[in-house]
Write an enzyme that holds these catalytic residues in place. Structure first.
Site, short mmCIF file in Angstrom:
data_model
loop_
_atom_site.label_atom_id
_atom_site.label_comp_id
_atom_site.label_asym_id
_atom_site.label_seq_id
_atom_site.Cartn_x
_atom_site.Cartn_y
_atom_site.Cartn_z
N ILE A 1 -67.55 55.40 30.08
CA ILE A 1 -66.97 56.71 29.79
C ILE A 1 -67.59 57.34 28.54
O ILE A 1 -67.55 58.57 28.38
CB ILE A 1 -65.43 56.58 29.65
CG1 ILE A 1 -64.73 57.90 29.93
CG2 ILE A 1 -65.04 56.01 28.29
CD1 ILE A 1 -63.22 57.77 30.10
N ASN B 1 -70.02 42.09 24.15
CA ASN B 1 -69.39 41.88 22.84
C ASN B 1 -68.19 40.95 23.02
O ASN B 1 -67.37 41.16 23.90
CB ASN B 1 -68.93 43.23 22.27
CG ASN B 1 -70.08 44.19 22.09
OD1 ASN B 1 -71.15 43.80 21.62
ND2 ASN B 1 -69.89 45.45 22.47
N HIS C 1 -67.04 42.03 30.26
CA HIS C 1 -67.91 43.08 30.80
C HIS C 1 -69.29 42.96 30.19
O HIS C 1 -69.45 42.57 29.03
CB HIS C 1 -67.32 44.47 30.57
CG HIS C 1 -66.91 44.75 29.16
ND1 HIS C 1 -65.74 44.28 28.62
CD2 HIS C 1 -67.53 45.44 28.17
CE1 HIS C 1 -65.64 44.68 27.36
NE2 HIS C 1 -66.71 45.37 27.06
#
Ligand code: 5GP
Ligand code: ZN
Length: 112
Positions: free
Chosen positions: A31, A85, A98
């Site tokens: 996004i 991360n 992710h």
């Protein structure tokens, strides 16, 4: 996991711009893109982060990297960065595993 943002995206409860989907993983555009190409690939099963990968749940990680290879080939992308991360200090903001796929600009090393 009911209160997980990415589980809600997988369930279609929160809209996303899909790149790819199969029985094990879901890929969608970030996004807030940090590069001309920036999408995320996530396992459909909830795993909190790289730090929660175990012998039992790790098969999907290899699958995700195979999907990343396939998608980048299809997009004509040869140069890209894959980032995950893990934890607050490393910059993790969503606690569902992710892999960021970033491409389309010069990148620096080491990352900030
Ligand atoms: P992290 O900060 O945990 O490494 O990465 C989380 C990523 O998820 C961020 O790049 C952020 O822009 C993205 N993100 C957060 N909320 C949403 C959302 O609702 N939809 C999409 N497509 N991406 C999101
Ligand atoms: Zn989740």
């Amino acid at each position: 996991m009911s209160d997980c943002l990415f589980c809600k995206i997988i369930a279609g409860e929160i809209p996303s711009k899909k790149v790819y989907e199969d029985d094990q993983c879901y890929a969608f555009y970030d996004i807030d893109p940090q590069a001309p190409v920036h999408f995320l690939v996530i396992p459909k099963a909830h795993i909190g982060s790289c730090g929660a990968i175990t012998e039992e749940n790790s098969v999907v990680v290899g699958h995700i990297f195979q999907v990343i290879s396939k998608l980048t080939h299809e997009m004509g992308i040869t140069d890209f960065r894959v980032v995950s991360n893990c934890g607050e200090q490393a910059g993790q903001s969503v606690y569902h595993l992710h892999f960021h796929v970033l491409s389309g600009r010069d990148m620096t090393w080491p990352p900030g």
